[in-house]
Design a protein around this motif. Structure first.
Motif, short mmCIF file in Angstrom:
data_model
loop_
_atom_site.label_atom_id
_atom_site.label_comp_id
_atom_site.label_asym_id
_atom_site.label_seq_id
_atom_site.Cartn_x
_atom_site.Cartn_y
_atom_site.Cartn_z
N ALA A 1 1.64 3.38 -6.14
CA ALA A 1 2.55 2.45 -6.80
C ALA A 1 1.83 1.64 -7.88
CB ALA A 1 3.17 1.52 -5.77
N ARG A 2 0.64 1.16 -7.56
CA ARG A 2 -0.13 0.39 -8.56
C ARG A 2 -0.41 1.23 -9.79
NH1 ARG A 2 -2.91 -1.26 -3.82
NH2 ARG A 2 -4.61 0.21 -4.24
N ARG A 3 -0.78 2.47 -9.57
CA ARG A 3 -1.11 3.36 -10.69
C ARG A 3 0.13 3.64 -11.54
NH1 ARG A 3 -5.61 6.04 -11.80
NH2 ARG A 3 -5.45 7.73 -13.34
N LEU A 4 1.25 3.87 -10.88
CA LEU A 4 2.47 4.18 -11.63
C LEU A 4 3.02 2.96 -12.35
CD1 LEU A 4 4.24 6.60 -9.13
CD2 LEU A 4 2.93 7.19 -11.19
N ILE A 5 2.89 1.79 -11.75
CA ILE A 5 3.32 0.56 -12.41
C ILE A 5 2.51 0.34 -13.70
CG2 ILE A 5 3.34 -1.97 -12.23
CD1 ILE A 5 4.02 -1.55 -9.23
N ALA A 6 1.24 0.69 -13.66
CA ALA A 6 0.39 0.55 -14.84
C ALA A 6 0.81 1.53 -15.95
CB ALA A 6 -1.06 0.81 -14.47
N ARG A 7 1.59 2.54 -15.60
CA ARG A 7 2.05 3.51 -16.59
C ARG A 7 3.50 3.19 -17.02
NH1 ARG A 7 -2.58 3.91 -15.30
NH2 ARG A 7 -3.81 5.82 -15.18
N ARG A 8 4.45 3.45 -16.13
CA ARG A 8 5.85 3.41 -16.55
C ARG A 8 6.79 2.79 -15.51
NH1 ARG A 8 9.14 4.09 -21.12
NH2 ARG A 8 11.11 5.07 -20.53
N THR A 9 6.42 2.85 -14.24
CA THR A 9 7.34 2.44 -13.18
C THR A 9 7.64 0.95 -13.25
OG1 THR A 9 6.48 4.19 -11.76
CG2 THR A 9 7.69 2.43 -10.68
N LEU B 1 8.59 5.37 1.31
CA LEU B 1 8.90 5.39 2.74
C LEU B 1 7.58 5.29 3.48
CD1 LEU B 1 11.56 8.26 2.78
CD2 LEU B 1 11.92 5.80 2.49
N GLY B 2 7.32 4.10 3.99
CA GLY B 2 6.01 3.78 4.55
C GLY B 2 5.38 2.72 3.68
N GLY B 3 6.05 1.57 3.62
CA GLY B 3 5.74 0.56 2.62
C GLY B 3 4.39 -0.11 2.68
N THR B 4 3.62 0.13 3.75
CA THR B 4 2.27 -0.46 3.83
C THR B 4 1.18 0.61 3.75
OG1 THR B 4 2.33 -0.41 6.26
CG2 THR B 4 3.05 -2.45 5.17
N SER B 5 1.55 1.84 3.51
CA SER B 5 0.57 2.92 3.37
C SER B 5 -0.39 2.63 2.23
CB SER B 5 1.29 4.25 3.10
OG SER B 5 0.43 5.20 2.50
N GLU B 6 -1.67 2.74 2.49
CA GLU B 6 -2.66 2.48 1.44
C GLU B 6 -2.57 3.50 0.31
OE1 GLU B 6 -6.69 0.94 3.01
OE2 GLU B 6 -5.69 1.75 4.79
N ILE B 7 -2.30 4.75 0.65
CA ILE B 7 -2.14 5.76 -0.38
C ILE B 7 -0.91 5.46 -1.22
CG2 ILE B 7 -1.64 8.20 -0.83
CD1 ILE B 7 -3.31 8.89 1.64
N ALA B 8 0.18 5.11 -0.56
CA ALA B 8 1.42 4.82 -1.27
C ALA B 8 1.25 3.62 -2.20
CB ALA B 8 2.54 4.56 -0.28
N LEU B 9 0.60 2.57 -1.72
CA LEU B 9 0.43 1.37 -2.55
C LEU B 9 -0.52 1.62 -3.71
CD1 LEU B 9 0.36 -1.34 0.26
CD2 LEU B 9 2.23 -0.79 -1.32
N ALA B 10 -1.55 2.44 -3.48
CA ALA B 10 -2.44 2.81 -4.59
C ALA B 10 -1.67 3.60 -5.63
CB ALA B 10 -3.62 3.62 -4.07
#
Length: 251
Positions: A25-33, A14-23
């Motif tokens: 998301a990138r970290r979680l995608i590299a793991r499991r998401t 919720l807040g799809g352009t947040s820099e913290i949120a996107l960082a």
């Protein structure tokens, strides 16, 4: 469902352009998401963010969401949850405002409060209900160290985050034992677009460092995460500084 380490396979931001949120998301995608929903006002920035996350291997969707329109939150978020279970909701929207200007223009101050607190209460309750209904999931709420004690330099923003923080803590208690969980994240000054041009405070941090702390908090099942961790000790001390002394501190 989350994996054995507590990391999510599906994420709603919720807040799809947040820099913290996107960082994060990138970290979680590299793991499991593997599935990501970016919710925010339609923009080229959000579409670009979605394209970048897709390039990292995630199945990414965007959905129109406006923090300032609480009446739409239930409809929008219920549609997302109807598409499949969500392991983690990251409540990352918010605005900093301009303290000096907003003191003279109360309408602007109210916009900060409506976005950071009222919008978050609405979205938080809708998300929590959905997580509770499915019987699992974590609501991660981006609070701020600014909410820990009123400061002359940012008491409008700080008060909105103080309200959000108390709300999130109480919501976590309300969800205890349901399978759903709330984790409150309290960063200090974060170097980002939102703080560009502002003087950094001691113990400042980055979106990537906050993302790392969020991942660690998920693994640990934490209820509160400070970024950097030393802020926990510092703010514990500052809470008890006499007001007359606190006013003179350069913070």
């Amino acid at each position: 469902m989350k994996d054995a380490f507590g990391l999510p396979q599906s994420l709603l931001v919720l807040g799809g352009t947040s820099e913290i949120a996107l960082a994060t998301a990138r970290r979680l995608i590299a793991r499991r998401t593997r599935t990501v929903w970016l919710a925010g006002r339609p923009s080229t920035a959000m579409e670009s963010a979605a394209a970048h996350l897709r390039a990292l291997g995630a199945d990414v969707h965007t959905v129109a969401f406006d923090a300032l329109d609480p009446e739409s939150h239930e409809t929008v978020l219920d549609k997302v949850f109807a598409e499949g279970e969500i392991d983690m909701v990251l409540l990352a929207f918010g605005i900093l405002g301009d303290q000096a200007h907003d003191e003279r223009e109360p309408v602007n101050a109210v916009r900060v409060a409506r976005t950071n607190y009222i919008g978050a209460v609405s979205a938080g309750l809708v998300s929590a209900r959905a997580l509770q209904t499915q019987g699992h999931g974590t609501l991660v709420v981006l609070s701020s160290v600014a909410g820990e004690r009123a400061r002359r330099s940012d008491f409008i923003y700080g008060s909105s985050k103080a309200g959000l923080d108390v709300f999130a803590q109480g919501l976590g208690d309300a969800l205890y034992g349901t399978g759903a969980h709330v984790m409150v994240v309290r960063p200090g000054f974060v170097h980002s677009r939102m703080t560009a041009g502002r003087e950094a405070t001691p113990l400042s941090t980055t979106p990537e460092a906050v993302a790392t702390a969020i991942e660690l908090g998920l693994r640990r099942g934490s209820e509160t995460v400070w970024v950097p961790g030393l802020l926990r000790v510092l703010m514990s001390a500052l809470r008890h500084v006499p007001r007359a002394v606190f006013r003179r501190l350069p913070i």
